[in-house]
Design an enzyme around this catalytic site. Structure first.
Site, short mmCIF file in Angstrom:
data_model
loop_
_atom_site.label_atom_id
_atom_site.label_comp_id
_atom_site.label_asym_id
_atom_site.label_seq_id
_atom_site.Cartn_x
_atom_site.Cartn_y
_atom_site.Cartn_z
N VAL A 258 28.09 31.89 46.93
CA VAL A 258 27.87 30.47 47.31
C VAL A 258 28.81 29.49 46.64
O VAL A 258 28.82 29.77 45.43
CB VAL A 258 26.34 29.83 47.10
CG1 VAL A 258 26.18 28.41 47.43
CG2 VAL A 258 25.44 30.59 47.76
N ASN B 94 50.15 44.48 46.66
CA ASN B 94 50.99 45.50 46.86
C ASN B 94 52.14 45.11 47.23
O ASN B 94 52.67 44.85 46.34
CB ASN B 94 50.15 45.99 48.19
CG ASN B 94 48.69 46.63 47.83
OD1 ASN B 94 48.64 47.25 46.65
ND2 ASN B 94 47.89 46.74 48.79
N GLY C 143 34.04 32.57 39.77
CA GLY C 143 33.34 31.68 38.98
C GLY C 143 33.99 31.18 37.74
O GLY C 143 34.91 31.37 37.58
#
Length: 570
Positions: free
Chosen positions: A256, A453, A504
């Protein structure tokens, strides 16, 4: 006074002497003197025109494509770790041997030429790998691959035949079989050397020109013309996680995500979200014990208050135990109201659905909550209902697997004018998109791009130009197995992407990047080149209009700019 000053001087001298001894011991332990001597001797024999440029050492860190697994068997973790070690070892070998020779004599400022050399080198390695596998196949040396791993997931079972139901009716009511999952794109062992060297050259060029990396990337994107303004990408900050690995019944919301208003600076936005995060922690600590009797909600979850448990996810946010779709959204909504903030005005929400993790192939449905399954068509209705109830959600990330192209069309047609439909895992890799020359594989509003990559700086410029040309939005994201290198923030700013998704506000590898974002914002503000982000608008892509050379009108912003003034002090 003299004695006191002399005492301080003597103390300072002793401290310096102690530091020198510690430094000597540290360098001796790490064999620094010998390695420096070898470097200086090699420099003398090479006689470079630019001694200091030759001695310039630029270190880079590139994240791998490997995902950070939670609740995974030790065997799988160990196998993936061995694969990761092999990939890193091969990449280091490429850099130390062939690539060093291939790039000798090239000027770091010529990024396009460097990236072309890297691309040619990589293509040759891919061809070598292909020939090697064909040779092994011809020799019958393919027994290492279990045939079971190559089989597609089993089709969903037929619906059970009820008593008295005729066979014909049963066949007509049977659901359309799901498309099996596509095999993952092959990743060449060692390919991260290409992306790492490309970034290293860009950083070296920036150092030699005495420029920050973001400006070097911006010059590359704008054909060496310095843009008048650079904008800080809007933040997509993960606040809670209620995905497949969470302990509750809810699976649908892997992340969320909160998006501060575009009128706020990045620092103001983070300060606001830190306060919300603090209140989430308090709510969890004060969570009441579970009630003995509970009632089920319309979506099958229990409405009664249950004890909320949490742990810190590798994504840098709390993994929370929730049982219904509404609970995490109501939690954030209530906290914002208590802080005098309004969802849909001061900040918006985004949901990372991670649909590829929800599919139960034995049933052919998405397990949105434990024991609650939805087919692809029902998922569209679920998302429409969710946006109707929570209009502050302005982005859905990976609402479907990439194989469900019809449902991508359906959800875009239903919600594309109200929120961003974004492909992350559902998108193909940057290399594959560029190889095919098209980013319109699915119907979506934007793409999440990552530097992993074999992706070079030139590839990042090219893909963002394609995204801009389609009037889609670009989200620069970090990988799940993230490092503490903050270069990707410079890349995001220089490329001019709309959003940056770092996870976060916890864990050092992510906090480092937020701090770098603040530094860049401050630098741009001081030299007068800080641009302002526009309001959120949703561009409804129309294939017929595009073919006719017509572009639909851009809608009005979804809210006015003055709403942030009251809360800018946060």
């Amino acid at each position: 006074m003299g004695e006191e000053g002399g005492g301080r001087s003597c103390g300072t001298t002793r401290e310096l002497q102690k530091l020198k001894q510690q430094a000597m011991e540290y360098y001796r332990e790490n064999d620094v003197p010998r390695r420096l001597e070898e470097l200086l001797n090699s420099t003398f024999y090479l006689q470079p025109a630019d001694v200091y440029g030759h001695l310039n050492i630029c270190s880079v860190v590139i994240a791998t494509h490997f995902e950070a697994h939670e609740n995974t068997s030790p065997e799988l973790v160990e196998a993936e770790e061995l694969e990761r070690v092999d990939a890193v070892s091969t990449a280091v070998q490429w850099v130390n041997e062939t690539l060093t020779e291939e790039l000798r004599g090239l000027v770091p400022s010529n990024q396009a030429e460097v990236d072309q050399v890297l691309r040619t080198f990589y293509e040759n390695k891919v061809q070598e790998d292909k020939e090697r596998k064909e040779l092994e196949k011809n020799l019958g040396d393919s027994t290492a691959l279990s045939p079971q791993l190559l089989l597609p997931p089993p089709p969903p079972p037929p619906p059970s035949k009820k008593k008295g139901q005729k066979q014909g009716k049963m066949e007509t009511s049977a659901e359309k079989p799901i498309i099996p999952a596509e095999p993952p794109e092959p990743v060449l062992c060692g390919s991260m050397a290409i992306g790492a060297v490309s970034l290293a050259v860009a950083k070296t060029s920036a150092v030699l020109d005495n420029n920050p990396l973001y400006l070097n990337i911006a010059l590359l994107k704008h054909h060496q013309e310095q843009p008048e303004k650079l904008t800080i990408p809007l933040l997509m900050v993960s606040l809670v996680s209620c995905g497949k690995s969470s302990p509750g019944k809810l699976n649908l919301m892997k992340e969320v995500i909160c998006i501060p208003h575009p009128g706020l600076t990045a620092k103001q936005g983070v300060e606001m979200l830190l306060e919300i995060q603090k209140q989430i922690n308090k709510a969890i600590e004060m969570s009441p014990p579970p009630k003995p009797e509970t009632k089920k909600s319309h979506d099958g979850g229990k409405r009664g208050q249950q004890q909320i448990t949490s742990k810190m996810s590798h994504l840098g946010c709390l993994t929370i135990n929730y049982d219904t779709i509404e609970q995490p959204l109501l939690l954030i909504q209530g906290i914002c109201a208590n802080l005098g903030l309004e969802l849909g005005t001061n900040l918006h929400l985004a949901i990372n659905c991670a649909a590829h993790e929800l599919m139960d192939y034995s049933k052919g449905k998405y397990e949105v909550m434990m024991g609650i399954y939805k087919n692809a068509a029902e998922m569209v209705d679920l998302y429409v209902d969710l946006i109707n109830k929570f209009p502050s959600i302005i982005a859905l990330i990976d609402p479907f697997r990439k194989e469900d192209s019809e449902q991508w069309d359906s959800i875009y047609n239903a919600l594309g004018s109200r929120c961003y439909i974004i492909a992350g895992t559902a998108s193909k890799s940057i290399s594959k998109l560029l190889e095919e020359g098209s980013i319109s594989i699915l119907k979506y509003s934007g793409l999440i791009i990552k530097h992993t990559n074999q992706t070079t700086m030139s590839d990042l410029v090219e893909i963002t130009n394609l995204i801009d040309g389609k009037q889609l939005i670009a989200v620069f994201g970090s990988t799940e197995g993230e490092s503490s290198d903050d270069s990707l923030v410079d890349l995001a700013v220089g490329l001019g992407v709309r959003f940056i998704k770092l996870g976060g506000l916890s864990r050092g590898e992510r906090v480092t990047k937020y701090n770098r974002l603040f530094t860049i914002e401050e630098e741009l503000g001081q030299n007068g080149t800080l641009g302002f982000n526009e309001e959120h608008t949703f561009f409804y892509w129309n294939e017929e209009a595009e073919k006719a050379g017509e572009l639909p009108e851009v809608p009005e912003p979804i809210f006015p700019t003055e709403v942030v003034e009251e809360h800018a002090k946060l």
